[in-house]
Design a protein around this motif. Structure first.
Motif, PDB file in Angstrom:
ATOM      1  N   PRO A  94      46.026  -9.118  14.327  1.00  0.00           N
ATOM      2  CA  PRO A  94      45.506 -10.042  13.318  1.00  0.00           C
ATOM      3  C   PRO A  94      44.922  -9.266  12.145  1.00  0.00           C
ATOM      4  CG  PRO A  94      43.881  -9.747  15.045  1.00  0.00           C
ATOM      5  CD  PRO A  94      45.098  -8.944  15.461  1.00  0.00           C
ATOM      6  N   SER A  95      44.571  -9.969  11.085  1.00  0.00           N
ATOM      7  CA  SER A  95      43.789  -9.341  10.017  1.00  0.00           C
ATOM      8  C   SER A  95      42.315  -9.637  10.270  1.00  0.00           C
ATOM      9  CB  SER A  95      44.209  -9.869   8.644  1.00  0.00           C
ATOM     10  OG  SER A  95      43.931 -11.248   8.517  1.00  0.00           O
ATOM     11  N   PHE A  96      41.468  -8.728   9.826  1.00  0.00           N
ATOM     12  CA  PHE A  96      40.036  -8.840  10.064  1.00  0.00           C
ATOM     13  C   PHE A  96      39.291  -9.010   8.743  1.00  0.00           C
ATOM     14  CE2 PHE A  96      41.692  -6.084  13.454  1.00  0.00           C
ATOM     15  CZ  PHE A  96      41.305  -6.811  14.571  1.00  0.00           C
ATOM     16  N   THR A  97      38.401  -9.973   8.698  1.00  0.00           N
ATOM     17  CA  THR A  97      37.386 -10.032   7.659  1.00  0.00           C
ATOM     18  C   THR A  97      36.074  -9.706   8.355  1.00  0.00           C
ATOM     19  OG1 THR A  97      38.572 -11.648   6.298  1.00  0.00           O
ATOM     20  CG2 THR A  97      36.194 -11.487   5.975  1.00  0.00           C
ATOM     21  N   MET A  98      35.640  -8.460   8.172  1.00  0.00           N
ATOM     22  CA  MET A  98      34.511  -7.938   8.937  1.00  0.00           C
ATOM     23  C   MET A  98      33.279  -7.810   8.054  1.00  0.00           C
ATOM     24  SD  MET A  98      34.215  -4.392  11.105  1.00  0.00           S
ATOM     25  CE  MET A  98      33.531  -3.409   9.768  1.00  0.00           C
ATOM     26  N   ASP A  99      32.176  -8.337   8.523  1.00  0.00           N
ATOM     27  CA  ASP A  99      30.914  -8.180   7.810  1.00  0.00           C
ATOM     28  C   ASP A  99      30.310  -6.805   8.084  1.00  0.00           C
ATOM     29  OD1 ASP A  99      31.178 -10.761   6.973  1.00  0.00           O
ATOM     30  OD2 ASP A  99      29.364 -11.511   7.935  1.00  0.00           O
ATOM     31  N   TYR A 100      29.566  -6.321   7.107  1.00  0.00           N
ATOM     32  CA  TYR A 100      28.594  -5.259   7.367  1.00  0.00           C
ATOM     33  C   TYR A 100      27.250  -5.873   7.016  1.00  0.00           C
ATOM     34  CZ  TYR A 100      26.012  -0.921   7.566  1.00  0.00           C
ATOM     35  OH  TYR A 100      25.102   0.037   7.917  1.00  0.00           O
ATOM     36  N   LYS A 101      26.389  -6.019   8.014  1.00  0.00           N
ATOM     37  CA  LYS A 101      25.096  -6.680   7.820  1.00  0.00           C
ATOM     38  C   LYS A 101      24.111  -5.720   7.161  1.00  0.00           C
ATOM     39  CE  LYS A 101      26.625 -10.317  10.015  1.00  0.00           C
ATOM     40  NZ  LYS A 101      27.014 -11.537   9.290  1.00  0.00           N
ATOM     41  N   LEU A 102      23.622  -6.103   6.009  1.00  0.00           N
ATOM     42  CA  LEU A 102      22.714  -5.282   5.218  1.00  0.00           C
ATOM     43  C   LEU A 102      21.267  -5.491   5.649  1.00  0.00           C
ATOM     44  CD1 LEU A 102      24.598  -5.913   1.890  1.00  0.00           C
ATOM     45  CD2 LEU A 102      24.463  -3.731   3.121  1.00  0.00           C
ATOM     46  N   PRO A 103      20.319  -4.679   5.144  1.00  0.00           N
ATOM     47  CA  PRO A 103      18.925  -4.779   5.599  1.00  0.00           C
ATOM     48  C   PRO A 103      18.337  -6.179   5.531  1.00  0.00           C
ATOM     49  CG  PRO A 103      19.213  -2.778   4.343  1.00  0.00           C
ATOM     50  CD  PRO A 103      20.514  -3.535   4.239  1.00  0.00           C
ATOM     51  N   LEU A 134      31.538  -7.993  -2.339  1.00  0.00           N
ATOM     52  CA  LEU A 134      30.114  -8.297  -2.342  1.00  0.00           C
ATOM     53  C   LEU A 134      29.981  -9.798  -2.530  1.00  0.00           C
ATOM     54  CD1 LEU A 134      28.650  -5.496  -4.662  1.00  0.00           C
ATOM     55  CD2 LEU A 134      28.880  -5.475  -2.179  1.00  0.00           C
ATOM     56  N   SER A 135      29.230 -10.435  -1.646  1.00  0.00           N
ATOM     57  CA  SER A 135      29.077 -11.890  -1.691  1.00  0.00           C
ATOM     58  C   SER A 135      27.589 -12.224  -1.674  1.00  0.00           C
ATOM     59  CB  SER A 135      29.779 -12.525  -0.484  1.00  0.00           C
ATOM     60  OG  SER A 135      29.672 -13.933  -0.508  1.00  0.00           O
ATOM     61  N   PRO A 136      27.122 -13.064  -2.597  1.00  0.00           N
ATOM     62  CA  PRO A 136      25.691 -13.358  -2.635  1.00  0.00           C
ATOM     63  C   PRO A 136      25.245 -14.291  -1.521  1.00  0.00           C
ATOM     64  CG  PRO A 136      26.833 -14.657  -4.296  1.00  0.00           C
ATOM     65  CD  PRO A 136      27.863 -13.738  -3.681  1.00  0.00           C
ATOM     66  N   VAL A 137      24.032 -14.058  -1.006  1.00  0.00           N
ATOM     67  CA  VAL A 137      23.393 -15.059  -0.157  1.00  0.00           C
ATOM     68  C   VAL A 137      23.150 -16.270  -1.055  1.00  0.00           C
ATOM     69  CG1 VAL A 137      21.375 -15.658   1.218  1.00  0.00           C
ATOM     70  CG2 VAL A 137      22.297 -13.334   1.309  1.00  0.00           C
ATOM     71  N   ASP A 195      43.003  -5.833   5.774  1.00  0.00           N
ATOM     72  CA  ASP A 195      41.669  -6.224   6.225  1.00  0.00           C
ATOM     73  C   ASP A 195      40.662  -6.232   5.077  1.00  0.00           C
ATOM     74  OD1 ASP A 195      42.600  -6.289   8.926  1.00  0.00           O
ATOM     75  OD2 ASP A 195      42.415  -4.097   8.981  1.00  0.00           O
ATOM     76  N   THR A 196      39.490  -6.762   5.402  1.00  0.00           N
ATOM     77  CA  THR A 196      38.415  -6.910   4.423  1.00  0.00           C
ATOM     78  C   THR A 196      37.093  -6.517   5.053  1.00  0.00           C
ATOM     79  OG1 THR A 196      39.531  -8.777   3.338  1.00  0.00           O
ATOM     80  CG2 THR A 196      37.157  -8.593   2.995  1.00  0.00           C
ATOM     81  N   VAL A 197      36.247  -5.849   4.267  1.00  0.00           N
ATOM     82  CA  VAL A 197      34.844  -5.689   4.625  1.00  0.00           C
ATOM     83  C   VAL A 197      34.030  -6.476   3.612  1.00  0.00           C
ATOM     84  CG1 VAL A 197      32.880  -4.117   4.840  1.00  0.00           C
ATOM     85  CG2 VAL A 197      35.107  -3.459   5.753  1.00  0.00           C
ATOM     86  N   LYS A 198      33.132  -7.288   4.137  1.00  0.00           N
ATOM     87  CA  LYS A 198      32.318  -8.162   3.285  1.00  0.00           C
ATOM     88  C   LYS A 198      30.843  -7.805   3.455  1.00  0.00           C
ATOM     89  CE  LYS A 198      31.467 -12.256   4.744  1.00  0.00           C
ATOM     90  NZ  LYS A 198      31.631 -13.615   5.261  1.00  0.00           N
ATOM     91  N   PHE A 199      30.180  -7.586   2.331  1.00  0.00           N
ATOM     92  CA  PHE A 199      28.748  -7.340   2.315  1.00  0.00           C
ATOM     93  C   PHE A 199      28.069  -8.566   1.713  1.00  0.00           C
ATOM     94  CE2 PHE A 199      30.779  -3.222   2.085  1.00  0.00           C
ATOM     95  CZ  PHE A 199      30.013  -2.410   2.906  1.00  0.00           C
ATOM     96  N   VAL A 200      27.268  -9.253   2.506  1.00  0.00           N
ATOM     97  CA  VAL A 200      26.511 -10.405   2.004  1.00  0.00           C
ATOM     98  C   VAL A 200      25.163  -9.876   1.532  1.00  0.00           C
ATOM     99  CG1 VAL A 200      25.544 -12.658   2.553  1.00  0.00           C
ATOM    100  CG2 VAL A 200      27.718 -11.961   3.564  1.00  0.00           C
ATOM    101  N   THR A 206      18.351  -6.601  -4.572  1.00  0.00           N
ATOM    102  CA  THR A 206      18.757  -5.293  -5.092  1.00  0.00           C
ATOM    103  C   THR A 206      18.848  -4.251  -3.995  1.00  0.00           C
ATOM    104  OG1 THR A 206      17.729  -5.814  -7.227  1.00  0.00           O
ATOM    105  CG2 THR A 206      18.202  -3.499  -6.774  1.00  0.00           C
ATOM    106  N   ALA A 207      17.923  -4.300  -3.024  1.00  0.00           N
ATOM    107  CA  ALA A 207      17.968  -3.334  -1.918  1.00  0.00           C
ATOM    108  C   ALA A 207      19.270  -3.462  -1.140  1.00  0.00           C
ATOM    109  CB  ALA A 207      16.769  -3.538  -0.998  1.00  0.00           C
ATOM    110  N   ASP A 208      19.731  -4.684  -0.925  1.00  0.00           N
ATOM    111  CA  ASP A 208      21.017  -4.896  -0.242  1.00  0.00           C
ATOM    112  C   ASP A 208      22.165  -4.314  -1.058  1.00  0.00           C
ATOM    113  OD1 ASP A 208      19.977  -6.119   1.998  1.00  0.00           O
ATOM    114  OD2 ASP A 208      20.548  -8.154   1.416  1.00  0.00           O
TER     115      ASP A 208
END
Length: 221
Positions: free
Chosen positions: A118-127, A179-182, A147-152, A156-158
């Motif tokens: 499959p393809s993966f859309t994988m998060d990397y969980k920020l601080p 990069l995706s905003p909360v 594949d994709t890595v997504k940073f939510v 600014t620290a994130d």
């Protein structure tokens, strides 16, 4: 025969990832091993959440009934479902394009080595998520251009931490990076300014389309 704990099934557009805007069948599974501060699907992880116990055969039949060619397995954390490889393989063997939305804490090796990958859309969980310590960076080595890595990001620290991780692991040379905003915590324009300030070629801003089209709290969209 494996039975999967399903919170909901529906047809909509993908709200994020490389297939954003494309129709997909969504299968949302219950349960997650993380508890992110910004989680918008905590309802699917509660013990009292109404569920359906469905077999791979039943889920394949549902997907076939929709006429849609893309399938997104999400959660919760779909890869925690025992025997989920059976469903991935069954769908892929029939020609469906299977995308896994995964939280970055589950080893991907066994799933990446499936005969129908499959393809993966994988998060990397920020601080800001409170869950960064659970991230498995070895997963980065298993990703490719499908594949994709997504940073939510929530602040600014994130953003600064995301930039560090992207560079440390050369992610833009390996896969698509977003990069995706909360939602409601940081303005998208601030992310664009950050991309420009640091010349982050190969990194893209992505907004969660479903939260702009429908009520941000709506389910089944």
């Amino acid at each position: 025969m494996n039975q999967f704990t399903v919170a909901e099934t529906f047809v909509s557009i993908n709200g994020e990832g490389v297939n954003a805007g494309a129709l997909a069948v969504f299968i949302r599974f219950c349960g997650c091993n993380l508890s992110c501060s910004f989680c918008d699907t905590k309802w699917a992880n509660q013990e009292d959440t109404p569920v359906q116990n469905m077999t791979a055969e039943q889920l394949v039949q549902y997907v076939q009934s929709t006429g849609i060619h893309r399938v997104t397995l999400t959660g919760g954390e779909p890869l925690l479902q025992p025997g989920i490889e059976e469903l991935i393989t069954a769908l892929s063997a029939l020609g469906y394009r299977v995308e896994i939305e995964t939280n970055g804490s589950v080893p991907l090796e066994s799933f990446a080595s499936l005969s129908f990958r499959p393809s993966f859309t994988m998060d990397y969980k920020l601080p800001g998520s409170g869950m960064e310590s659970h991230m498995l960076t070895d997963n980065f080595l298993l990703l490719n251009n499908k594949d994709t890595v997504k940073f939510v990001v929530g602040d600014t620290a994130d953003l600064e931490r995301a930039r560090e991780v992207i560079r440390q692991y050369a992610l833009t040379a390996r896969c698509t990076v977003y990069l995706s905003p909360v939602f409601g915590s940081i303005e998208p324009a601030e992310i664009v300014d950050f991309l420009k300030e640091h010349t982050l070629n190969g990194v893209r801003l992505q907004l969660q389309l479903h939260k702009y089209i429908w009520d941000p709290q709506a389910r089944g969209v």
